[in-house]
Motif scaffolding. Structure first.
Motif, PDB file in Angstrom:
ATOM      1  N   MET A   1      11.765  34.544  58.160  1.00  9.21           N
ATOM      2  CA  MET A   1      11.757  35.786  57.404  1.00  9.21           C
ATOM      3  C   MET A   1      10.365  36.383  57.436  1.00  9.21           C
ATOM      4  SD  MET A   1      12.882  36.526  53.451  1.00  9.21           S
ATOM      5  CE  MET A   1      12.893  38.225  52.839  1.00  9.21           C
ATOM      6  N   ILE A   2      10.297  37.680  57.638  1.00 11.47           N
ATOM      7  CA  ILE A   2       9.030  38.403  57.566  1.00 11.47           C
ATOM      8  C   ILE A   2       9.013  39.201  56.270  1.00 11.47           C
ATOM      9  CG2 ILE A   2       7.595  40.208  58.589  1.00 11.47           C
ATOM     10  CD1 ILE A   2       8.630  39.363  61.317  1.00 11.47           C
ATOM     11  N   LEU A   3       7.991  38.961  55.452  1.00 10.33           N
ATOM     12  CA  LEU A   3       7.825  39.686  54.195  1.00 10.33           C
ATOM     13  C   LEU A   3       7.100  40.997  54.484  1.00 10.33           C
ATOM     14  CD1 LEU A   3       6.787  36.726  51.868  1.00 10.33           C
ATOM     15  CD2 LEU A   3       8.985  37.927  51.881  1.00 10.33           C
ATOM     16  N   ALA A   4       7.815  42.118  54.344  1.00 14.28           N
ATOM     17  CA  ALA A   4       7.253  43.408  54.748  1.00 14.28           C
ATOM     18  C   ALA A   4       7.586  44.522  53.764  1.00 14.28           C
ATOM     19  CB  ALA A   4       7.778  43.778  56.139  1.00 14.28           C
ATOM     20  N   ALA A   5       7.999  44.173  52.538  1.00 12.92           N
ATOM     21  CA  ALA A   5       8.512  45.191  51.612  1.00 12.92           C
ATOM     22  C   ALA A   5       7.440  45.838  50.747  1.00 12.92           C
ATOM     23  CB  ALA A   5       9.587  44.569  50.714  1.00 12.92           C
ATOM     24  N   GLY A   6       6.218  45.314  50.772  1.00  9.42           N
ATOM     25  CA  GLY A   6       5.191  45.819  49.863  1.00  9.42           C
ATOM     26  C   GLY A   6       4.847  47.281  50.078  1.00  9.42           C
ATOM     27  N   LEU A   7       4.253  47.897  49.066  1.00  8.63           N
ATOM     28  CA  LEU A   7       3.883  49.308  49.139  1.00  8.63           C
ATOM     29  C   LEU A   7       2.678  49.562  50.034  1.00  8.63           C
ATOM     30  CD1 LEU A   7       4.269  50.240  45.354  1.00  8.63           C
ATOM     31  CD2 LEU A   7       5.884  50.699  47.207  1.00  8.63           C
ATOM     32  N   GLY A   8       1.911  48.521  50.305  1.00  7.34           N
ATOM     33  CA  GLY A   8       0.734  48.697  51.150  1.00  7.34           C
ATOM     34  C   GLY A   8      -0.321  49.577  50.514  1.00  7.34           C
ATOM     35  N   THR A   9      -0.455  49.487  49.191  1.00 11.72           N
ATOM     36  CA  THR A   9      -1.410  50.359  48.496  1.00 11.72           C
ATOM     37  C   THR A   9      -2.851  50.122  48.954  1.00 11.72           C
ATOM     38  OG1 THR A   9      -1.424  48.764  46.675  1.00 11.72           O
ATOM     39  CG2 THR A   9       0.017  50.656  46.448  1.00 11.72           C
ATOM     40  N   ARG A  10      -3.180  48.878  49.287  1.00 10.67           N
ATOM     41  CA  ARG A  10      -4.550  48.580  49.735  1.00 10.67           C
ATOM     42  C   ARG A  10      -4.836  49.175  51.105  1.00 10.67           C
ATOM     43  NH1 ARG A  10      -5.783  42.680  50.174  1.00 10.67           N
ATOM     44  NH2 ARG A  10      -3.703  42.629  51.112  1.00 10.67           N
ATOM     45  N   LEU A  11      -3.768  49.530  51.827  1.00  5.32           N
ATOM     46  CA  LEU A  11      -3.933  50.078  53.173  1.00  5.32           C
ATOM     47  C   LEU A  11      -3.976  51.606  53.197  1.00  5.32           C
ATOM     48  CD1 LEU A  11      -1.725  47.788  55.438  1.00  5.32           C
ATOM     49  CD2 LEU A  11      -4.128  48.365  55.827  1.00  5.32           C
ATOM     50  N   ARG A  12      -3.859  52.256  52.042  1.00  2.00           N
ATOM     51  CA  ARG A  12      -3.928  53.714  52.036  1.00  2.00           C
ATOM     52  C   ARG A  12      -5.271  54.193  52.569  1.00  2.00           C
ATOM     53  NH1 ARG A  12      -1.228  54.429  46.048  1.00  2.00           N
ATOM     54  NH2 ARG A  12       0.952  54.240  46.696  1.00  2.00           N
ATOM     55  N   PRO A  13      -5.322  55.289  53.333  1.00  2.00           N
ATOM     56  CA  PRO A  13      -4.256  56.267  53.563  1.00  2.00           C
ATOM     57  C   PRO A  13      -3.307  55.928  54.725  1.00  2.00           C
ATOM     58  CG  PRO A  13      -6.250  57.034  54.590  1.00  2.00           C
ATOM     59  CD  PRO A  13      -6.608  55.738  53.903  1.00  2.00           C
ATOM     60  N   LEU A  14      -3.470  54.766  55.370  1.00  2.00           N
ATOM     61  CA  LEU A  14      -2.645  54.445  56.534  1.00  2.00           C
ATOM     62  C   LEU A  14      -1.167  54.335  56.176  1.00  2.00           C
ATOM     63  CD1 LEU A  14      -4.913  51.735  58.233  1.00  2.00           C
ATOM     64  CD2 LEU A  14      -4.793  54.187  58.716  1.00  2.00           C
ATOM     65  N   THR A  15      -0.877  54.024  54.904  1.00  2.00           N
ATOM     66  CA  THR A  15       0.519  53.853  54.488  1.00  2.00           C
ATOM     67  C   THR A  15       1.046  55.047  53.695  1.00  2.00           C
ATOM     68  OG1 THR A  15      -0.348  52.589  52.603  1.00  2.00           O
ATOM     69  CG2 THR A  15       0.491  51.336  54.484  1.00  2.00           C
ATOM     70  N   ASP A  16       0.352  56.183  53.773  1.00  2.90           N
ATOM     71  CA  ASP A  16       0.825  57.371  53.062  1.00  2.90           C
ATOM     72  C   ASP A  16       2.145  57.880  53.629  1.00  2.90           C
ATOM     73  OD1 ASP A  16      -1.267  57.343  51.304  1.00  2.90           O
ATOM     74  OD2 ASP A  16      -2.424  58.917  52.317  1.00  2.90           O
ATOM     75  N   ASP A  17       2.380  57.630  54.931  1.00  3.12           N
ATOM     76  CA  ASP A  17       3.587  58.169  55.565  1.00  3.12           C
ATOM     77  C   ASP A  17       4.395  57.115  56.318  1.00  3.12           C
ATOM     78  OD1 ASP A  17       1.844  57.670  57.624  1.00  3.12           O
ATOM     79  OD2 ASP A  17       2.080  59.633  58.589  1.00  3.12           O
ATOM     80  N   ARG A  18       4.130  55.839  56.038  1.00  8.23           N
ATOM     81  CA  ARG A  18       4.836  54.765  56.746  1.00  8.23           C
ATOM     82  C   ARG A  18       4.726  53.463  55.956  1.00  8.23           C
ATOM     83  NH1 ARG A  18       1.411  54.962  62.033  1.00  8.23           N
ATOM     84  NH2 ARG A  18       1.334  57.122  61.298  1.00  8.23           N
ATOM     85  N   PRO A  19       5.634  52.521  56.221  1.00  9.75           N
ATOM     86  CA  PRO A  19       5.486  51.199  55.596  1.00  9.75           C
ATOM     87  C   PRO A  19       4.323  50.460  56.244  1.00  9.75           C
ATOM     88  CG  PRO A  19       7.276  51.155  57.180  1.00  9.75           C
ATOM     89  CD  PRO A  19       6.823  52.587  57.097  1.00  9.75           C
TER      90      PRO A  19
END
Length: 249
Positions: free
Chosen positions: A1-19
């Protein structure tokens, strides 16, 4: 299993428009990198949890023919954290006959490493562990504590102001080690998961360790490992790839 559901808040702005799973390193998405690595070790059946921009992840996998793998999406309408997400996906690991259920890998989408997953699986089986956690002796703010037999016995949080340790059972000279976000788990764990809803798998491990269940450390001190949870970590990983410290092949 790959855990990939997080909001990725620490990765903003890279996750503003994608998971976060579709953030790229050196032209490859984190999800592609994780899937390719698992495939290298013979994994062909994968379940991926999704929440933030889940439809984009589904479309991406479809456009890439699931990278030649059998991939199921566990869609979370509410983020369930690592333990809740795994419990929701239990059916994927319990669909075979009970006597033929094999240990499985649980892998964060936002880490890359050269940890030998085959050797880790072999170690898990040889020790008949309930769960085996890849760990390293490196600095972090959150440690897991292991006794002299390599069994989980607590956790420790470190900050500039203080150190807080929680021991779930008596252990002399408990060793603090950094968890890598990679687990090998025996399916019998599911029958022991009393928690429901949103919960961390680490909380489950600690509760079970207090009951003398075998949650083991797999030492991977000599392996390359990097967390990709921040934009600067993505840039550093790309530099590591260019310099040959890590290979996507």
């Amino acid at each position: 299993m790959i855990l990939a559901a997080g909001l990725g808040t620490r990765l903003r702005p890279l996750t503003d428009d994608r998971p976060k799973a579709l953030v790229e390193v050196a032209g490859h998405t984190l999800l592609e990198i994780a899937l390719n690595r698992l495939r290298t070790f013979g994994v062909r059946d994968v379940i991926v949890n999704a929440h933030h921009y889940a439809d984009k992840m589904i479309e991406y996998l479809k456009a890439n023919a699931n990278f030649g793998m059998r991939i199921e999406i566990s869609r979370e309408e509410v983020l369930l954290d690592t333990g809740g997400g795994l419990k929701k996906a239990a059916h994927f690991f319990l669909e075979t006959d009970e006597n033929s259920r094999e240990p499985f890998l649980l892998h964060n989408v936002d880490v890359i490493s050269t940890i030998d997953l085959a050797r880790m699986m072999q170690f898990h089986r040889a020790n008949d562990a309930l769960a085996t956690l890849a760990v390293q002796a490196r600095e972090t703010s959150r440690y897991l504590l292991f006794d002299d037999r390599g069994e989980l016995c607590g956790r420790q949080t470190v900050s500039a102001a203080s150190e807080e340790a929680e021991l779930v059972r008596i252990a002399e000279d408990a060793e603090p080690l950094a968890f890598s976000g990679i687990h090998v788990i025996s399916p019998r764990l599911f029958s022991k998961m009393e928690e429901d809803g949103v919960f961390s798998i680490i909380s489950t491990y600690l509760r079970l360790a207090a009951r003398e269940e075998k949650i083991l450390a797999f030492r991977a001190d000599d392996s390359y490992w990097r967390d990709l949870g921040r934009p600067e970590h993505i840039l550093q990983a790309a530099e590591d790839i260019r310099d040959g410290r890590y290979s996507l092949a």
